[in-house]
Design a protein around this motif. Structure first.
Motif, PDB file in Angstrom:
ATOM      1  N   ALA A   1      37.210  38.556  38.210  1.00 16.84           N
ATOM      2  CA  ALA A   1      37.575  37.248  37.654  1.00 16.84           C
ATOM      3  C   ALA A   1      36.679  36.962  36.464  1.00 16.84           C
ATOM      4  CB  ALA A   1      37.418  36.167  38.708  1.00 16.84           C
ATOM      5  N   GLU A   2      37.020  35.955  35.697  1.00 18.86           N
ATOM      6  CA  GLU A   2      36.172  35.566  34.565  1.00 18.86           C
ATOM      7  C   GLU A   2      34.939  34.811  35.043  1.00 18.86           C
ATOM      8  OE1 GLU A   2      37.676  34.016  30.997  1.00 18.86           O
ATOM      9  OE2 GLU A   2      39.526  35.180  31.100  1.00 18.86           O
ATOM     10  N   ARG A   3      35.089  34.037  36.101  1.00 21.22           N
ATOM     11  CA  ARG A   3      33.977  33.233  36.617  1.00 21.22           C
ATOM     12  C   ARG A   3      33.622  33.679  38.020  1.00 21.22           C
ATOM     13  NH1 ARG A   3      34.680  27.062  36.335  1.00 21.22           N
ATOM     14  NH2 ARG A   3      32.602  27.346  37.153  1.00 21.22           N
ATOM     15  N   PHE A   4      32.338  33.625  38.309  1.00 20.63           N
ATOM     16  CA  PHE A   4      31.848  33.913  39.652  1.00 20.63           C
ATOM     17  C   PHE A   4      32.152  32.720  40.541  1.00 20.63           C
ATOM     18  CE2 PHE A   4      29.414  36.788  37.104  1.00 20.63           C
ATOM     19  CZ  PHE A   4      29.205  37.890  37.923  1.00 20.63           C
ATOM     20  N   SER A   5      32.643  32.991  41.750  1.00 18.25           N
ATOM     21  CA  SER A   5      32.852  31.914  42.714  1.00 18.25           C
ATOM     22  C   SER A   5      33.116  32.501  44.094  1.00 18.25           C
ATOM     23  CB  SER A   5      34.008  30.997  42.296  1.00 18.25           C
ATOM     24  OG  SER A   5      35.223  31.713  42.271  1.00 18.25           O
ATOM     25  N   PHE A   6      32.965  31.656  45.083  1.00 18.58           N
ATOM     26  CA  PHE A   6      33.295  32.020  46.455  1.00 18.58           C
ATOM     27  C   PHE A   6      34.380  31.082  46.924  1.00 18.58           C
ATOM     28  CE2 PHE A   6      32.517  30.952  51.016  1.00 18.58           C
ATOM     29  CZ  PHE A   6      33.111  32.094  51.528  1.00 18.58           C
ATOM     30  N   ARG A   7      35.430  31.627  47.492  1.00 19.63           N
ATOM     31  CA  ARG A   7      36.520  30.837  48.046  1.00 19.63           C
ATOM     32  C   ARG A   7      36.722  31.223  49.501  1.00 19.63           C
ATOM     33  NH1 ARG A   7      35.382  28.062  44.616  1.00 19.63           N
ATOM     34  NH2 ARG A   7      36.436  27.719  42.662  1.00 19.63           N
ATOM     35  N   MET A   8      36.682  30.215  50.336  1.00 19.85           N
ATOM     36  CA  MET A   8      36.917  30.440  51.759  1.00 19.85           C
ATOM     37  C   MET A   8      38.324  30.993  51.936  1.00 19.85           C
ATOM     38  SD  MET A   8      34.344  29.845  53.651  1.00 19.85           S
ATOM     39  CE  MET A   8      34.891  29.507  55.308  1.00 19.85           C
ATOM     40  N   PRO A   9      38.558  31.808  52.906  1.00 15.41           N
ATOM     41  CA  PRO A   9      37.555  32.114  53.913  1.00 15.41           C
ATOM     42  C   PRO A   9      36.687  33.321  53.585  1.00 15.41           C
ATOM     43  CG  PRO A   9      39.662  32.976  54.624  1.00 15.41           C
ATOM     44  CD  PRO A   9      39.885  32.291  53.291  1.00 15.41           C
ATOM     45  N   ARG A  10      37.105  34.178  52.620  1.00 13.81           N
ATOM     46  CA  ARG A  10      36.350  35.427  52.490  1.00 13.81           C
ATOM     47  C   ARG A  10      36.413  36.090  51.127  1.00 13.81           C
ATOM     48  NH1 ARG A  10      39.046  40.181  55.504  1.00 13.81           N
ATOM     49  NH2 ARG A  10      39.541  40.874  53.546  1.00 13.81           N
ATOM     50  N   THR A  11      36.784  35.379  50.080  1.00 12.28           N
ATOM     51  CA  THR A  11      36.944  35.998  48.770  1.00 12.28           C
ATOM     52  C   THR A  11      35.811  35.617  47.823  1.00 12.28           C
ATOM     53  OG1 THR A  11      39.338  35.957  49.055  1.00 12.28           O
ATOM     54  CG2 THR A  11      38.511  36.339  46.829  1.00 12.28           C
ATOM     55  N   ILE A  12      35.217  36.628  47.224  1.00 14.75           N
ATOM     56  CA  ILE A  12      34.170  36.438  46.233  1.00 14.75           C
ATOM     57  C   ILE A  12      34.703  36.966  44.913  1.00 14.75           C
ATOM     58  CG2 ILE A  12      31.824  37.087  45.519  1.00 14.75           C
ATOM     59  CD1 ILE A  12      31.196  37.360  48.556  1.00 14.75           C
ATOM     60  N   PHE A  13      34.781  36.077  43.921  1.00 17.72           N
ATOM     61  CA  PHE A  13      35.254  36.458  42.597  1.00 17.72           C
ATOM     62  C   PHE A  13      34.058  36.833  41.740  1.00 17.72           C
ATOM     63  CE2 PHE A  13      38.584  33.753  44.305  1.00 17.72           C
ATOM     64  CZ  PHE A  13      39.707  34.524  44.049  1.00 17.72           C
TER      65      PHE A  13
END
Length: 133
Positions: free
Chosen positions: A21-33
């Protein structure tokens, strides 16, 4: 980002999915961009992994958000030792400053400029502009 680093992280944390992804982020339940091309990508990945490990889902107040960010960086500090990633204190503090600046801006009353307070539901209140009698 070093390809062996992300392979090792994926192997050690199979419960999480790492997606570009362009930006770092964490989205529940288990995805890290992850932005694989970013400066300090390994460290930023560990920070987002910190959010995931700590189960960060949401926040009600700005102070809670800043605390979550600090906790994720502390988790990243531990992981950095394990994965031999340089933990750049100045970089981390600069990142935390963006949240502190955000909170400072959010708490300023747009009418009078006084610092507002935030209730547990996240609503801002100005002691000067609101009648509390």
């Amino acid at each position: 980002m070093d390809a062996t680093f992300i392979q090792k992280i994926r192997s050690d944390f199979p419960e999480f999915v790492f997606k570009p992804a362009e930006r770092f982020s964490f989205r529940m339940p288990r995805t890290i961009f992850v932005n694989f091309e970013a400066e300090k990508a390994n460290l930023l990945t560990l920070h987002e992994l910190g959010h995931a490990i700590l189960g960060h889902t949401s926040f009600n107040t700005g102070v809670e958000r800043v605390k979550m960010e600090r906790a994720a960086w502390e988790e990243a500090r531990k992981l950095a030792k394990i994965y031999e990633v340089e933990f750049d204190e100045d970089f981390v503090e600069a990142k935390l400053d963006t949240y502190r600046d955000w909170l400072d801006k959010k708490t300023r009353c747009p009418k009078c400029g006084l610092t507002r307070f935030q209730d547990p539901e996240g609503n801002f209140h100005c002691p000067r502009c609101e009648n509390f009698s």
